[in-house]
Design an enzyme around this catalytic site. Structure first.
Site, PDB file in Angstrom:
ATOM      1  N   GLY A  16      -3.429   6.395  11.652  1.00  0.00           N
ATOM      2  CA  GLY A  16      -2.066   6.004  11.953  1.00  0.00           C
ATOM      3  C   GLY A  16      -1.157   7.160  12.317  1.00  0.00           C
ATOM      4  O   GLY A  16      -1.504   8.052  13.109  1.00  0.00           O
ATOM      5  N   ILE A  17       0.024   7.173  11.724  1.00  0.00           N
ATOM      6  CA  ILE A  17       1.016   8.208  12.005  1.00  0.00           C
ATOM      7  C   ILE A  17       0.497   9.586  11.618  1.00  0.00           C
ATOM      8  O   ILE A  17       0.692  10.558  12.354  1.00  0.00           O
ATOM      9  CB  ILE A  17       2.332   7.891  11.277  1.00  0.00           C
ATOM     10  CG1 ILE A  17       3.022   6.689  11.948  1.00  0.00           C
ATOM     11  CG2 ILE A  17       3.264   9.100  11.268  1.00  0.00           C
ATOM     12  CD1 ILE A  17       4.234   6.179  11.202  1.00  0.00           C
ATOM     13  N   ASP A  62      -5.931  12.898  -3.496  1.00  0.00           N
ATOM     14  CA  ASP A  62      -5.200  11.763  -4.051  1.00  0.00           C
ATOM     15  C   ASP A  62      -3.785  12.256  -4.318  1.00  0.00           C
ATOM     16  O   ASP A  62      -3.562  13.073  -5.208  1.00  0.00           O
ATOM     17  CB  ASP A  62      -5.870  11.297  -5.348  1.00  0.00           C
ATOM     18  CG  ASP A  62      -5.118  10.161  -6.031  1.00  0.00           C
ATOM     19  OD1 ASP A  62      -4.012   9.805  -5.580  1.00  0.00           O
ATOM     20  OD2 ASP A  62      -5.633   9.631  -7.036  1.00  0.00           O
ATOM     21  N   TYR A 154       8.638  -1.267  -1.447  1.00  0.00           N
ATOM     22  CA  TYR A 154       8.630  -0.306  -0.337  1.00  0.00           C
ATOM     23  C   TYR A 154      10.044   0.167  -0.046  1.00  0.00           C
ATOM     24  O   TYR A 154      10.292   1.365   0.127  1.00  0.00           O
ATOM     25  CB  TYR A 154       8.003  -0.968   0.888  1.00  0.00           C
ATOM     26  CG  TYR A 154       7.710  -0.034   2.033  1.00  0.00           C
ATOM     27  CD1 TYR A 154       6.620   0.827   1.990  1.00  0.00           C
ATOM     28  CD2 TYR A 154       8.507  -0.028   3.174  1.00  0.00           C
ATOM     29  CE1 TYR A 154       6.331   1.676   3.046  1.00  0.00           C
ATOM     30  CE2 TYR A 154       8.229   0.821   4.239  1.00  0.00           C
ATOM     31  CZ  TYR A 154       7.137   1.669   4.163  1.00  0.00           C
ATOM     32  OH  TYR A 154       6.859   2.511   5.214  1.00  0.00           O
ATOM     33  N   LYS A 158      11.058   4.126  -0.501  1.00  0.00           N
ATOM     34  CA  LYS A 158      11.462   4.907   0.664  1.00  0.00           C
ATOM     35  C   LYS A 158      12.936   5.300   0.594  1.00  0.00           C
ATOM     36  O   LYS A 158      13.332   6.365   1.100  1.00  0.00           O
ATOM     37  CB  LYS A 158      11.171   4.127   1.953  1.00  0.00           C
ATOM     38  CG  LYS A 158       9.685   3.945   2.246  1.00  0.00           C
ATOM     39  CD  LYS A 158       8.974   5.286   2.403  1.00  0.00           C
ATOM     40  CE  LYS A 158       7.546   5.130   2.889  1.00  0.00           C
ATOM     41  NZ  LYS A 158       6.876   6.435   3.109  1.00  0.00           N
ATOM     42  N   THR A 191       0.445   0.601  13.525  1.00  0.00           N
ATOM     43  CA  THR A 191      -0.466   1.413  12.723  1.00  0.00           C
ATOM     44  C   THR A 191      -1.355   0.514  11.867  1.00  0.00           C
ATOM     45  O   THR A 191      -1.044  -0.667  11.656  1.00  0.00           O
ATOM     46  CB  THR A 191       0.308   2.354  11.775  1.00  0.00           C
ATOM     47  OG1 THR A 191       1.037   1.549  10.831  1.00  0.00           O
ATOM     48  CG2 THR A 191       1.273   3.236  12.545  1.00  0.00           C
TER      49      THR A 191
END
Length: 257
Positions: A16-17, A62, A154, A158, A191
């Site tokens: 992804g990103i 991790d 989320y 964030k 993504t």
């Protein structure tokens, strides 16, 4: 070559990103530590970068493990040189509204999205403050600025990254460390993480969710990982030397409404 010989550590780097960031920054001359919990995927990307003439190593990591941050950054410094750029990119998104979400999902989301950013930032500051400074880029999200009813954990994680970044930036500036700390806020990007979140919904819910999202993007489409990688390149380079504690939003205009 805007990052010639700069050492860059990217968490959540194998897809992804994160993958796009590694590729883009390597193209600009960076020596890249590809860090991911998926060791095979990290090694595969590092191999591809080396085959393309770039300098890259793979590190199994991790991001929720405090000691692994210490050893991973030490490994990066030993094999590539002094750390110049840290990109806290690893993240997860678990679908579930505030009534349905479990405490376990909430805590897991915060460990990966929030606690790990604190750990990475703290350890990077220790290294960078003794080697001339650097740039720390914390990948937040537009969901750290606005709300989404299906993503309460989320949103909260964030949002925490967004404000923590400002605190860390002010600390580094007050100490004269020459370390810039900024947050990057992707909008809806095509993504594997977005696809995985969609897969957790039934077909009708997923279709409705995607339709609603696309209709609210003024530019009319999901972004691509390279769009975020280009923004990360700017924050990693000296071109952003007068930015710290700032939020860089790349969302196709989603939050402009």
């Amino acid at each position: 070559m805007r990052l010639t010989n700069k050492v860059v550590f990217v968490s959540g780097a194998a897809s992804g990103i994160g993958r796009a960031i590694c590729e883009r920054l390597a193209d600009e001359g960076a020596r890249v530590a590809v860090a991911d919990i998926n060791a095979d995927a990290a090694e595969s990307l590092a191999f591809e970068l080396r085959a393309g003439g770039h300098s890259a190593i793979a590190i199994e990591q991790d991001v929720t493990d405090e000691q692994r941050w210490v050893t991973a950054l030490e490994q990066c410094a030993e094999q590539l040189g002094s750390l110049n750029v840290l990109i806290n990119n690893a993240g997860i998104a678990l679908i579930g509204n505030v009534e349905d979400a479990s405490l376990a999902d909430w805590q897991t989301t915060h460990r990966v999205n929030n606690d790990a950013v604190f750990l990475g930032t703290r350890e990077a500051i220790k290294l960078m403050s003794q080697s001339g400074g650097g740039s720390i880029i914390n990948v937040s999200s537009i969901e750290g600025i606005i709300g989404e009813p299906l993503l309460p954990a989320y949103n909260a994680s964030k949002g925490a990254v967004r404000v923590f970044t400002k605190s860390a930036a002010l600390h580094c500036a007050s100490r004269g460390y020459n370390i810039r700390v900024n947050s990057l806020h992707p909008g809806y990007i095509s993504t594997p993480m977005v696809s995985s979140a969609m897969d957790s919904l039934n077909a009708a819910e997923a279709h409705a969710f995607q339709q609603r999202i696309v209709q609210n993007i003024p530019l009319g489409a999901l972004g691509e990982p390279v769009d975020i990688a280009n923004a990360a390149l700017f924050l990693a380079s000296d071109e952003s030397r007068y930015m710290t504690g700032a939020e860089l939003i790349i969302d196709g205009g989603y939050t402009a409404r």
